[in-house]
Design an enzyme around this catalytic site. Structure first.
Site, PDB file in Angstrom:
ATOM      1  N   GLU A 200      18.279  63.762  -8.268  1.00 44.09           N
ATOM      2  CA  GLU A 200      18.089  64.083  -9.674  1.00 44.09           C
ATOM      3  C   GLU A 200      19.431  64.316 -10.350  1.00 44.09           C
ATOM      4  O   GLU A 200      20.405  64.717  -9.705  1.00 44.09           O
ATOM      5  CB  GLU A 200      17.237  65.350  -9.825  1.00 44.09           C
ATOM      6  N   ARG A 292       1.759  78.296  -2.643  1.00 44.22           N
ATOM      7  CA  ARG A 292       1.686  79.522  -1.851  1.00 44.22           C
ATOM      8  C   ARG A 292       2.101  80.699  -2.716  1.00 44.22           C
ATOM      9  O   ARG A 292       2.499  80.525  -3.877  1.00 44.22           O
ATOM     10  CB  ARG A 292       2.642  79.423  -0.658  1.00 44.22           C
TER      11      ARG A 292
END
Length: 661
Positions: A200, A292
């Protein structure tokens, strides 16, 4: 609701889950490796079972063994915590196949978000803005190098299956790309078993803002506001806070909506975190979704008054979300710091050893400590070196900062290196205080945050001197009591004189800094610096007055050093004894030795090579992170004493290096 659950994790998160289960009357089953046999989470759980040797792959990552323990113990559900198997789709599916509830999202949602590349493709199709980059399947090094050149530097290489700052490298120049890619892939393969990466564009001075989301089995999805996690080093979060400084209600609503849309797109259930990167203009881009509970979830709990672990348990049991979006509170400001066993002055190398003294600040409505250790526990080389999370809350951010600084000053650790002083400097830094926090702050302010002390604190030296005298007097009294004449001044040796004054000099050092104090024994008692001294030595603290100034210090002896804790400050001093050190030569030789136990993963120079100071020579892996050893000076590599793949002990010489002038 469940009556018994298994916690497939260790450390502070296992202890955190146990605390909520106790409050709800749910029995807990711990699992542990051989290295964790006496760990705090094992002591706290209702029952505990060993699942293998120290290495994670042989214990905490053994799916079949953990499921076997769950069935044997009668656990109805498994809470994975974070890390280890928490984002493992195969484990979630195995739980479902075994008839055991996985306290987390369905396996399909984990798969969808488990690959950063796949997740970005999904978000792209949903219209969520993405940072320019390459997220495809092609992993040929030459091809990836070309993609990076096309994107334009600086770029960020990220492990596709990564998290926790592992498997990430910033590359500033094209010529550095191949080495950074190889290092990133090694770390990703070691940490996640998957070396695939994405690339990126690296945004300059970005902010890392994440949204806490929750979804139930009834189609309800909400967010619990944002957390700012921009204060990072090596892409690992150090300080987190909620809400984000300068966040407007409009921007919060926009980011919250995008996060909820992302959760809906994958049929999400349970707790999740959608992470965004934001630039100075206010634009934000999707980074990833962590399927999570996050390490930094306590700051969200502090500003909402909710127990997120309880939410996880209730949702996994089939209950609806306890609140609607409009009912989610946002009260005050919370800050969390991660207290690590590491040595910031040595490049943040992890530190191992026994917690000879461990005294966190006293918990209250404003101060919270989540820890997986207690005094006497070992910090070993096998797992993440986090000691505790310190969380504070107050009505306004400025007051929360002051409360954090006070709590850090009260935190006492002896036995391992730690980052308490570094954290205090970071939270107290003008840029942090002003809310101007971005992911590059720590690196920019590195010299300030790691600056060596320029002088010793006089009160610390005074406390060390008085502690030394007090302990010395105690030993002499004990010796006198066992002598033929317990009242003999020769036996007591307390400096008493019939007339006149005895002067004694005590000198202490910290690094290259030294300071001495003059102690006088006279008819009027003890004096220090010409001022009368009164000492009240309590069990835990040394209370003393020099003249009219009174103070309290805690002094802990360890490894031939005195750890002196005075109000708002900690000092590590060593006593300079002229009789012991007279004539000793200083050894200026510095070898290239292993800073901790670990494994050699790469050799970066040739035997016989002439290198400049700072040239990378060897890479070793320890505590799930890579550490590069560099040439300490201009010189020649004479030999590598270990090969790639070798396990090495702490302190062994790794490279035969000959320095040149």
């Amino acid at each position: 609701m469940f009556t018994k659950i298994l916690i497939a994790n260790r450390g502070e998160i296992a202890c955190r889950v146990i605390a909520t289960c106790r409050r709800l009357g749910i029995r807990t089953v711990a699992v542990y490796s051989e290295a964790d046999a006496s760990a705090r989470h094992v002591r706290l759980a209702d029952e505990a079972h060993c699942v293998g040797p120290a290495a994670s792959r042989d214990s905490y990552l053994r799916v079949e063994r953990i499921l076997e323990v769950a069935k044997h113990s009668g656990a109805q559900a498994i809470h994975p915590g974070y890390g280890f198997l928490s984002e493992n789709a195969a484990f979630a599916q195995a739980c479902a196949d075994a008839g055991i509830v996985f306290i987390g999202p369905p396996a399909g949602a984990i798969r969808a978000m488990g690959s950063k590349s796949a997740a970005k493709a999904l978000m792209d199709s949903a219209g969520v803005p993405l940072v320019p980059g390459f997220h495809g399947d092609e992993q040929d090094a030459h091809y990836l190098h070309g993609q990076a050149d096309q994107i334009g530097y600086p770029v960020l290489i990220k492990a596709s299956a990564g998290g926790g700052g592992k498997g990430m490298r910033i590359v500033e120049r094209s010529e550095d790309f191949r080495a950074a890619l190889a290092s990133c892939q090694r770390e990703a393969r070691s940490s996640f078993g998957d070396e695939r990466v994405l690339i990126e564009k690296y945004l300059v001075r970005p902010r890392h803002i994440e949204i806490q989301v929750f979804a139930d089995m009834h189609g309800n999805v909400i967010h619990l506001h944002e957390r700012d996690c921009s204060a990072q080093r090596r892409h690992q979060k150090v300080v987190e806070e909620a809400p984000a400084p300068g966040m407007s209600a409009e921007r919060r609503a926009a980011m919250g909506k995008a996060a909820c849309d992302a959760a809906r797109a994958v049929g999400y259930v349970g707790a999740g975190t959608v992470e965004f990167i934001a630039d100075s203009s206010g634009a934000f881009y999707f980074m990833e979704m962590n399927t999570r509970l996050q390490v930094e979830h306590p700051v969200t709990e502090m500003i909402t008054g909710q127990d997120l672990v309880e939410w996880q348990l209730r949702i996994a049991a089939g209950e609806p979300l306890p609140l609607t979006q409009d009912q989610v509170p946002l009260n005050g400001h919370a800050i969390e710091v991660r207290v690590y066993a590491e040595e910031p002055e040595k490049g943040f190398l992890p530190s191992i050893g026994r917690l000879a003294h461990y005294a966190p600040p006293t918990p209250s409505a404003n101060v919270r400590i989540d820890s997986g250790v207690e005094q006497g526990d070992e910090i070993g080389p096998h797992y993440d070196p986090m000691i505790a999370k310190l969380i504070v809350w107050d009505a306004q951010r400025a007051r929360a900062i002051e409360r954090m600084l006070a709590a850090l000053a009260d935190f006492r650790i002896v036995g391992v290196g730690n980052n308490l002083a570094f954290l205090s400097r970071l939270v107290d830094h003008p840029e942090f205080r002003a809310g101007r926090v971005d992911t590059g702050l720590i690196e920019r302010a590195r010299d300030e945050l790691l600056a060596a002390e320029t002088k010793l604190a006089p009160v610390a030296v005074e406390a060390a001197a008085l502690w030394t005298l007090t302990r010395e007097a105690q030993r002499l009294r004990q010796r006198a009591q066992h002598s033929a004449d317990s009242h003999s001044p020769w036996g007591i040796a307390d400096g008493w004189r019939m007339n006149g004054v005895q002067t004694r000099r005590l000198e202490f050092a910290a690094g290259a800094l030294t300071q001495a104090v003059e102690v006088e024994y006279g008819t009027e008692g003890l004096k220090l610096g010409g001022q009368p001294v009164r000492i009240s030595d309590a069990a835990e603290a040394l209370c003393f007055a020099i003249g009219e100034h009174r103070t309290t210090a805690v002094v802990v002896e360890g490894s031939e050093q005195l750890h002196v804790f005075t109000p708002g400050r900690r000092s590590v001093l060593r006593r300079i004894d002229p009789l012991l050190h007279a004539g000793e030569a200083q050894d200026s030789h510095g070898g290239l030795v292993a800073p901790m136990p670990g494994k050699i993963v790469a050799i970066l120079a040739a035997v016989g090579a002439d290198v400049e100071k700072g040239t990378p020579l060897l890479v070793m892996e320890a505590m799930k992170m890579e550490h590069t050893l560099c040439a300490p000076s201009k010189g020649r590599v004479r030999a590598f004493l270990y090969a790639v793949g070798d396990q090495v002990k702490d302190g062994v010489e790794l490279i035969d290096f000959e320095g040149t002038t």
